[in-house]
Design a protein around this motif. Structure first.
Motif, PDB file in Angstrom:
ATOM      1  N   ASP A  85      32.207 -20.610  23.927  1.00  0.00           N
ATOM      2  CA  ASP A  85      31.929 -21.758  23.057  1.00  0.00           C
ATOM      3  C   ASP A  85      32.584 -23.008  23.643  1.00  0.00           C
ATOM      4  N   PHE A  86      31.727 -23.904  24.151  1.00  0.00           N
ATOM      5  CA  PHE A  86      32.218 -25.109  24.817  1.00  0.00           C
ATOM      6  C   PHE A  86      31.990 -26.364  23.973  1.00  0.00           C
ATOM      7  N   SER A  87      31.609 -26.189  22.726  1.00  0.00           N
ATOM      8  CA  SER A  87      31.214 -27.333  21.895  1.00  0.00           C
ATOM      9  C   SER A  87      32.366 -28.313  21.671  1.00  0.00           C
ATOM     10  N   ALA A  88      33.571 -27.801  21.428  1.00  0.00           N
ATOM     11  CA  ALA A  88      34.713 -28.696  21.192  1.00  0.00           C
ATOM     12  C   ALA A  88      35.039 -29.507  22.438  1.00  0.00           C
ATOM     13  N   ALA A  89      35.040 -28.837  23.609  1.00  0.00           N
ATOM     14  CA  ALA A  89      35.331 -29.536  24.864  1.00  0.00           C
ATOM     15  C   ALA A  89      34.260 -30.572  25.171  1.00  0.00           C
ATOM     16  N   LEU A  90      33.000 -30.224  24.911  1.00  0.00           N
ATOM     17  CA  LEU A  90      31.914 -31.165  25.169  1.00  0.00           C
ATOM     18  C   LEU A  90      31.971 -32.356  24.224  1.00  0.00           C
ATOM     19  N   THR A  91      32.363 -32.119  22.989  1.00  0.00           N
ATOM     20  CA  THR A  91      32.500 -33.229  22.043  1.00  0.00           C
ATOM     21  C   THR A  91      33.598 -34.191  22.490  1.00  0.00           C
ATOM     22  N   LYS A  92      34.721 -33.638  22.945  1.00  0.00           N
ATOM     23  CA  LYS A  92      35.797 -34.481  23.470  1.00  0.00           C
ATOM     24  C   LYS A  92      35.324 -35.284  24.676  1.00  0.00           C
ATOM     25  N   ALA A  93      34.559 -34.622  25.543  1.00  0.00           N
ATOM     26  CA  ALA A  93      34.058 -35.307  26.732  1.00  0.00           C
ATOM     27  C   ALA A  93      33.101 -36.429  26.349  1.00  0.00           C
ATOM     28  N   ARG A  94      32.201 -36.153  25.431  1.00  0.00           N
ATOM     29  CA  ARG A  94      31.245 -37.182  24.994  1.00  0.00           C
ATOM     30  C   ARG A  94      31.968 -38.372  24.362  1.00  0.00           C
ATOM     31  N   ASP A  95      32.985 -38.072  23.544  1.00  0.00           N
ATOM     32  CA  ASP A  95      33.717 -39.141  22.851  1.00  0.00           C
ATOM     33  C   ASP A  95      34.531 -40.011  23.808  1.00  0.00           C
TER      34      ASP A  95
END
Length: 373
Positions: A209-219
């Protein structure tokens, strides 16, 4: 007295036969045994299969020409499972077998480096085709690598991003020796060029599950996303990025250059940018025969990492041929002096045992790896 004389004659005769037997062991009757260690099981098994296929092909090609030094070549294939502890255990087994002359492998930096002290202590040549860690080749006089180290690859990728107008990059990376090295060198060189690294986020092996890391990256609002991963993780990250609706240029090291990356990722990996030192759709003269024979034998295209393993085996055997005997010091010297036109390009080594390489820009276009521009 006569009996004593006859006894001595028999001893001399037996000694002579034994001595001939020892001499024959370096002649045409005995095979030259070379170990190949690769992840044949586990998450990296597709890379291991590629290693096994290409090195087996190289071995067959040599044997079809009569072998080397008048002797047939034999592969001793071992499975590291992509696990450092198992790689070290395999290395102990290999160096304990006096019939094995040298070692090709492993695939990953952690496995190659875990095995290195064991090969070093045994003074056994270790050519790791795809270990790009900067500390690897310089860690032992007996160690060489083919793919080029992270300084070379990091500069290539960082320069490519910067030349494309990227000024801010977010980085996700596998938290092992290799991933940290990629992150450090690409990030540091990108900053030297004048770019900004807005995020460096690790993930663990086996994470799904990479959703949290991807959200941080997008932000963090980057211009591009750099992912230091193998093909399976890279595809999963791209799928989850697409599910977030985040459209952004994605760069990966050549570790994603595998048909499985395309199969797993589907449309989510469209437009991903990566680099390789070998591209079967546009092979140089030295690679054309390799690509044709590989396709005939395995009914698929060879990948970059298998091509590196193919070159590693050939560099080793060419060095044995030039040395003229199975002397580890002489063969090591010949490897260090290599100037070989391989399927991944011209191969020479610096004073540390790192191959000096050039790379090709690749993009995923219409579901296929394609030369970039």
């Amino acid at each position: 007295m006569k009996k004593v004389f006859m006894f001595l004659m028999v001893v001399v005769l037996l000694f002579s036969i034994a001595a001939c037997g020892e001499k024959t062991s370096s002649g045409s009757k005995d095979k030259i045994r070379i170990a190949l260690t690769a992840p044949l099981t586990g998450n990296q098994a597709k890379y291991g299969e590629s290693f096994k296929n290409t090195v087996s092909l190289a071995c067959k090609q040599w044997n079809d020409k009569g072998g080397v030094l008048g002797r047939e070549l034999e592969l001793v294939i071992n499975d590291s499972a992509g696990d450092s502890a198992q790689a070290a255990s395999v290395a102990q087994k290999v160096v304990s077998d006096s019939s094995i002359f040298a070692q090709v492998g492993d695939f990953s930096a952690p496995c190659s480096m875990a095995a290195q002290p064991i090969y070093d202590a045994a003074k056994m040549i270790q050519i790791a085709p795809t270990c790009s860690a900067v500390t690897f080749a310089r860690g032992s006089k007996w160690s060489f690598q083919i793919v080029g180290n992270q300084v070379l690859q990091g500069r290539f990728m960082a320069q490519w991003m910067f030349d494309e107008g990227v000024r801010k990059v977010a980085m996700l990376y596998l938290n092992n020796d290799w991933g940290v090295s990629v992150k450090d060198y690409v990030g540091d060189i990108f900053k030297e060029l004048g770019g900004e690294v807005v995020l460096q986020e690790p993930y663990s092996d086996g994470e799904t599950d990479f959703s949290a890391a991807l959200t941080k990256a997008r932000d963090a609002n980057p211009d591009a996303l750099f992912i230091a991963s193998y093909y399976n993780d890279g595809a999963a990250i791209c799928i989850q990025r697409a599910n977030l609706g985040w459209e952004i240029p994605v760069y990966n090291p050549g570790t994603v250059y595998s048909p499985e990356f395309l199969e797993i990722g589907g449309s989510a990996v469209e437009g991903v940018l990566t680099n390789v030192g070998f591209f079967p759709d546009d092979p140089g003269p030295a690679a054309a025969t390799f690509v044709e024979e590989y396709k005939n034998l395995y009914k698929s295209d060879p990948d970059y990492y298998g091509a590196c393993a193919y070159d590693a085996f050939n560099v080793l055997v060419e060095a044995i041929k030039r040395a003229g005997e199975l002397d580890n010091e002489k063969v090591r010297e010949e490897i260090a002096a290599t100037d070989y036109e391989g399927v991944t390009g011209n191969i020479t080594f610096d004073e540390n045992g790192d191959a000096l390489k050039t790379y090709i820009k690749i993009i995923v276009k219409d579901g296929k790896f394609t030369a970039y521009r």
